[in-house]
Design a protein around this motif. Structure first.
Motif, PDB file in Angstrom:
ATOM      1  N   LEU B  48     -41.366  -0.141 -15.618  1.00 31.78           N
ATOM      2  CA  LEU B  48     -40.905   1.017 -14.859  1.00 31.78           C
ATOM      3  C   LEU B  48     -42.082   1.824 -14.329  1.00 31.78           C
ATOM      4  O   LEU B  48     -43.132   1.919 -14.969  1.00 31.78           O
ATOM      5  CB  LEU B  48     -40.048   1.921 -15.755  1.00 31.78           C
ATOM      6  CG  LEU B  48     -38.529   1.774 -15.633  1.00 31.78           C
ATOM      7  CD1 LEU B  48     -38.089   0.370 -15.971  1.00 31.78           C
ATOM      8  CD2 LEU B  48     -37.808   2.795 -16.501  1.00 31.78           C
ATOM      9  N   GLU B  52     -38.769   6.424 -12.233  1.00 31.54           N
ATOM     10  CA  GLU B  52     -37.733   5.412 -12.005  1.00 31.54           C
ATOM     11  C   GLU B  52     -36.628   5.582 -13.037  1.00 31.54           C
ATOM     12  O   GLU B  52     -36.819   6.190 -14.093  1.00 31.54           O
ATOM     13  CB  GLU B  52     -38.334   4.005 -12.092  1.00 31.54           C
ATOM     14  CG  GLU B  52     -38.952   3.541 -10.788  1.00 31.54           C
ATOM     15  CD  GLU B  52     -39.223   2.034 -10.771  1.00 31.54           C
ATOM     16  OE1 GLU B  52     -39.000   1.436  -9.716  1.00 31.54           O
ATOM     17  OE2 GLU B  52     -39.651   1.495 -11.809  1.00 31.54           O
ATOM     18  N   GLU B  53     -35.503   4.975 -12.741  1.00 28.40           N
ATOM     19  CA  GLU B  53     -34.332   5.149 -13.582  1.00 28.40           C
ATOM     20  C   GLU B  53     -34.107   3.907 -14.441  1.00 28.40           C
ATOM     21  O   GLU B  53     -34.305   2.780 -13.980  1.00 28.40           O
ATOM     22  CB  GLU B  53     -33.113   5.397 -12.704  1.00 28.40           C
ATOM     23  CG  GLU B  53     -31.917   5.945 -13.452  1.00 28.40           C
ATOM     24  CD  GLU B  53     -30.857   6.449 -12.494  1.00 28.40           C
ATOM     25  OE1 GLU B  53     -30.004   5.624 -12.111  1.00 28.40           O
ATOM     26  OE2 GLU B  53     -30.889   7.643 -12.119  1.00 28.40           O
ATOM     27  N   PHE B 209     -39.877   9.056 -17.078  1.00 26.94           N
ATOM     28  CA  PHE B 209     -38.866   8.244 -16.380  1.00 26.94           C
ATOM     29  C   PHE B 209     -37.479   8.795 -16.700  1.00 26.94           C
ATOM     30  O   PHE B 209     -37.296   9.599 -17.621  1.00 26.94           O
ATOM     31  CB  PHE B 209     -38.969   6.774 -16.786  1.00 26.94           C
ATOM     32  CG  PHE B 209     -38.650   6.508 -18.227  1.00 26.94           C
ATOM     33  CD1 PHE B 209     -39.544   6.818 -19.237  1.00 26.94           C
ATOM     34  CD2 PHE B 209     -37.419   5.934 -18.595  1.00 26.94           C
ATOM     35  CE1 PHE B 209     -39.228   6.594 -20.565  1.00 26.94           C
ATOM     36  CE2 PHE B 209     -37.116   5.697 -19.916  1.00 26.94           C
ATOM     37  CZ  PHE B 209     -38.031   6.031 -20.917  1.00 26.94           C
TER      38      PHE B 209
END
Lengths: 265, 213
Positions: B48, B52-53, B209
């Protein structure tokens, strides 16, 4: 593989034909010499990078007995045995400003050790007769070098006060010299190295210097050609958050120049 | 001493030297450098990036610790290789021993774990059987306790480092995940801290994140 190599070399040892010299050489005289030698060990270039670690040239010495056999063609064959003593010195000076912390001062250390080695030397060469009182002898050969002394140290070097709770690693020093090896070295081999040797001797024939005895003064150079037990020191320097600043390695080539004096017994 | 004797003596010495000195199959020791705490999405095996998810059930944390290697020096490598087949694999020794590993959250995770709290007890640790960066490795659910993981890290021969082509360095690695999901979707960030027997520490902080329950 080990058995194969042993078999091949055993054939060389037990087969007289392979070692025969076609009858050209006759049995010659064997003169036994007592030799003392002063050495100067050239260590300055044994460090791959000398940013924070430096080595010094040091004096040493050796003594031993050699059996010199000269053929009628003035070819010299000379096995010898001796003890060699060499001092070594390394110095570290690591300015702590390199770590990335706002800190002055430096970490300094000095490492000294003394190599004591048993040496079996096998030389061959030629004797140039200069007049009825002297000869110039040039010999080269291989030395089997068995370290008798040795030590192994691993030292983690921390600096206090850079972190309120923990010590900060700034360097790691690994020093292996002589007959000692690290715990990671799991082989079962004996400590032995091989060195190349070249010498030029001025020989005073019998009666020239001493009545009934010959004597020699000579120059000698020697260096390592192989082995598993060489002197080695690695120092790795670290900065903030264990950033690797570099490693400096002392790897002893055992390069030395010597001045010898020998007298026939 | 005749010439044959000299030749025999020389050959004997040569054989002796090769037998005594020949093998360079030697082990290594290593030091830990700065670790990297990476967050991976197990669906597509990607690390990630910031902000970001990620979904809780598809997120795994990988700890990759580059190491500084110290290999033994041998000066007769050809001879050594000739003999090496008869010698067992040498040991690999960690110079520093790890005393503890702590994982802390920098954000509120759930009712039990507020920002700054220790989440180590809420982690499931996986040894290096799972390597998100390596597509040839399958997920392994074999978990182990933290004391056992530390014991293996400190135990010579049992937790070897390896060359990690993804990181272009030799590394020691393991992974962990959390037993419970976060209370709500939101930004998360974690710290892993290693303490050594010598009283030193090394740590890393993950990226920030978005984690969904």
């Amino acid at each position: 593989m080990r058995i194969f190599i042993v078999a091949v070399f055993s054939l060389l040892v037990i087969n007289p034909a392979s070692a025969q010299t076609k009858g050209k050489l006759k049995r010659g005289w064997i003169n036994t010499f007592l030799t003392v030698q002063a050495d100067y060990h050239l260590n300055n270039d044994d460090i791959d990078s000398s940013r924070f670690m430096k080595s010094s040239n040091r004096a040493g010495g050796q003594f031993g007995l050699s059996m010199v056999r000269m053929t009628r063609h003035r070819v010299i064959l000379a096995p010898s045995i001796g003890i060699k003593v060499a001092q070594q010195k390394l110095a570290i000076d690591f300015p702590l400003s390199n770590t990335g912390y706002n800190i002055s001062g430096s970490y300094s250390d000095e490492m000294t050790f003394t190599n004591v080695n048993l040496q079996l030397k096998f030389q061959g060469g030629y004797s140039f007769l200069m007049n009825d009182k002297s000869a110039l002898e040039m010999c080269t050969g291989l030395i089997f070098d068995f370290p008798l002394s040795g030590d192994y140290q691993e030292t983690l070097i921390y600096e206090e006060g850079l972190d309120p709770q923990y010590r900060e690693l700034i360097a790691f020093k690994r020093m292996a010299w002589g007959r000692q090896k690290s715990a990671a070295n799991t082989n079962t081999l004996f400590p032995v190295n091989a060195l190349f040797d070249f010498s030029i001797d001025y020989r005073f024939l019998e009666g020239a210097l001493f009545k009934g005895r010959s004597a020699k003064i000579g120059l000698n150079i020697c260096t390592l050609v192989g082995g598993n037990f060489n002197n080695r020191t690695d120092v790795t320097f670290f900065g903030k958050d264990r950033a690797r600043l570099g490693r400096e390695t002392f790897n002893d080539r055992q390069l030395s120049a010597g001045l010898s004096f020998s007298i026939e017994l | 001493m005749n010439n044959i004797s000299f030749a025999r003596l020389f050959s004997l010495v040569a054989v002796t030297y090769l037998l005594l000195c020949g093998c360079d199959r030697r082990g290594s020791s290593f030091l830990y450098l700065k670790p990297h705490l990476a967050v991976y999405d197990t669906t597509n095996r990607t690390e990630l990036l910031v902000n970001e998810e990620a979904q809780y059930g598809r997120t795994i944390f990988s700890v990759i610790i580059p190491v500084e290697e110290y290999k033994e020096a041998a000066i007769l490598p050809l001879v050594g290789k000739a003999y090496a087949t008869s010698i067992r694999d040498p040991g690999i020794i960690s110079i520093e021993k790890i005393r503890s590993i702590k994982i802390m959250t920098l954000r509120d995770y759930n009712a039990l774990h507020k920002a700054g709290s220790d989440m180590t007890d809420s982690c499931i640790f996986l040894s290096n059987t799972y390597r998100p960066w390596d597509s040839t490795y399958k997920y392994s659910s074999a978990s182990q306790s933290l004391p056992r993981l530390i014991s293996e890290l400190n135990n010579d021969d049992r937790y070897p480092y390896e060359y990690n082509s993804h990181y272009s360095n030799s590394t020691v690695s393991f992974s962990f995940l959390f037993r419970q999901p976060p209370a709500v979707a939101g930004q998360q960030q974690f710290v892993i801290k290693f303490e050594t027997e010598e009283g030193a520490q090394f740590s890393d902080t993950s990226i920030l994140f978005n984690l969904k329950p």
